[in-house]
Design a protein around this motif. Structure first.
Motif: not given
Length: 535
Positions: A202-229
């Protein structure tokens, strides 16, 4: 029953006509919207309530100074009466409390449950307006009118409207000024639950005109799952796709708010409370590994911070880490209690007796207090250790403990236990700050604190203090670094302005949170400048 349901539906239609309240509310209560936990079963995200879908599109709104954020319509008769009530409360409260409280500089007020906030704030010479007793002014039509109004603070200790200034800066209406200079090139990590994600969104989208971004599974920043999981257990199916894969569920993935004109990033990462992984959480729609709070910090927060550093040319160490215990442990406690009650009845216990003995609204047991205290201390210390060695108190991130807010009646998360959990958290912060101050003071001061801690521990359980603890506390610098963000206390009494039983609406909740967080960055910047001058 049909007549009652018809009567309630008519009332809902009337509310919709007058105030814009949606009519698609479950019959169980005429004012009850689906909680986030229930919405999973109903396949209906909690943000989709009434006209609230417009929350996500700040560019379609008129600006923070004049726009309807909660979709409740214009200046209705209700809102006029509501504002009149707030003004009357301020006038009456100011006279009464002013006579009771005396000077704003008092460090302790008998009977005040926020006195420890003032005491903790004494470690800084500057005044934090949000530590002052006051009244939250609420306006559902004009965002900038939602503000904390200290009752007895001097003119130099009044809240700054950072949100509106950032909005104008992002829109090219103003240039960076002295207030906004403190926010440049900063990074904030929010480690909590859906309430914290909502604050950031809400702060980002409604009040300061920020860029809001989900770091989902296909995002290049998405960390790998733990080894074996990398894959869920055999038989697991994603509740959205039906495939054997961890869900890419938007309510539990990391999110980033980027405010370009300040090069300010706010990262929110979701955790599931203090318990380790178990079958219940692994099969929950929110879950993807790892489940433990410390493991999620190491596996998700730290790698994404490195990506932020590389992308935005800044330190991989954030300026502020805000942590909150959230509600997931309380939800788990309720599920466990209900299971024990059902088992007792299955084994022959009378129903009334079972509900008496396994009452989810009953007091939290003492051993549970001790468990929460231990886990809270471990978690804060884990965060502090991550970025401490060789950094110093003002170069390692400041750690904020966000206090819990009072919620509406919720059968799965009793508000009596929310208050208990909040008090436990506050006590842990007090203890860690005291340890940090003692360890960084003279040896006699540290010895006195150790003796007091030993007396409090009573020879068993409690606090165990060793030379190693003293060295570690000195290294972590929690006497200077750890603070309370008392947003929860400031929101008390605002339960009408909720999207459901748990989640506050953008106004006043997220607007207030944004102002408080920007104020924390300002105070941090000033503290760092003073520290640099002393070198």
């Amino acid at each position: 029953m049909e007549q009652l349901q018809h009567s309630l539906q008519s009332r809902l239609d009337d509310l919709h006509t007058k105030f814009g309240v949606p009519t698609s509310i479950p019959f169980r209560s005429p004012f009850r919207r689906l909680s986030e936990y229930e919405s999973i079963l109903a396949d209906s995200p909690y943000l989709e309530v009434g006209a609230a879908a417009e929350w996500k599109h700040a560019e379609s709104l008129e600006g923070p100074h004049r726009r309807r954020v909660n979709g409740m319509g214009g200046q209705t008769g209700f809102s006029r009466h509501f504002k009149t009530g707030v003004v009357l409360a301020l006038a009456i409260g100011a006279g009464y409390l002013g006579a009771r409280l005396g000077a704003a500089s008092e460090s302790r007020i008998p009977g005040d449950n926020r006195a420890h906030v003032v005491a903790l704030a004494a470690q800084s010479s500057r005044c934090n307006p949000y530590d002052q007793l006051g009244i939250l002014m609420v306006d559902r039509d004009i965002s900038s009118n939602n503000r904390w109004a200290p009752l007895n603070a001097p003119p130099s200790c009044q809240p700054i409207d950072f949100n509106t200034q950032i909005w104008k800066l992002q829109g090219g209406e103003i240039k960076i000024n002295a207030d906004l200079e403190h926010l440049k090139n900063r990074t904030v990590v929010i480690f909590g639950d859906s309430v914290d994600r909502g604050h950031n969104e809400h702060f980002c989208n409604n009040f300061v005109r920020g860029k809001w971004e989900m770091i989902g599974t296909t995002h290049p920043w998405s960390p790998p799952y733990p080894k074996g999981r990398e894959l869920p257990p055999e038989g697991y199916r994603d509740h959205l796709t039906g495939l054997r894969q961890w869900p890419n569920y938007d309510q539990s993935r990391p999110y980033l708010c980027h405010i370009e004109s300040l090069n300010l990033q706010i990262l929110s990462v979701f955790h599931y409370g203090f318990h380790p992984s178990d079958g219940w959480i692994e099969n929950h729609a929110h879950h993807y590994p790892p489940a433990g709070v410390e493991d999620r910090f190491d596996s998700i927060v730290i790698p994404i911070m490195k990506k932020i550093s590389e992308t935005y040319n800044k330190s991989p160490i954030p300026d502020i880490v805000e942590f909150t215990p959230g509600f997931w442990d309380l939800l788990r406690d309720t599920i466990e209690t209900n299971f024990q009650r059902d088992e007792a009845m299955r084994k022959g216990m009378n129903r009334d007796q079972a509900f008496h003995d396994y009452d989810t609204w009953g007091s939290m047991k003492e051993e549970r207090h001790e468990w929460y205290q231990a886990r809270m201390r471990e978690t804060v210390k884990h965060i502090a250790r991550t970025w401490s060695e060789g950094e110093g108190a003002y170069k390692a991130p400041r750690i904020l403990w966000r206090t819990l807010h009072h919620i509406r009646q919720h059968e799965d998360i009793p508000y009596s236990r929310v208050e208990a959990l909040d008090s436990i958290g506050r006590s842990v912060v007090q203890g860690l700050v005291a340890e940090g101050r003692a360890s960084s003071s003279s040896s006699s001061s540290a010895k006195n604190w150790r003796n007091a801690a030993g007396d409090k521990a009573g020879g068993g359980g409690g606090i165990k203090w060793t030379e190693l603890d003293e060295d570690e506390s000195s290294l972590m610098g929690l006497g200077d670094r750890l603070r309370l963000n008392d947003w929860g206390a400031l929101m008390k009494g605002q339960e009408r302005h909720f999207a459901d039983n748990l989640h506050p609406l953008p106004l006043p909740g997220s607007f207030l949170w944004g102002q408080m967080m920007m104020n924390q960055l300002k105070m941090l910047s000033e503290d760092q400048s003073e520290a640099d001058l002393e070198l």
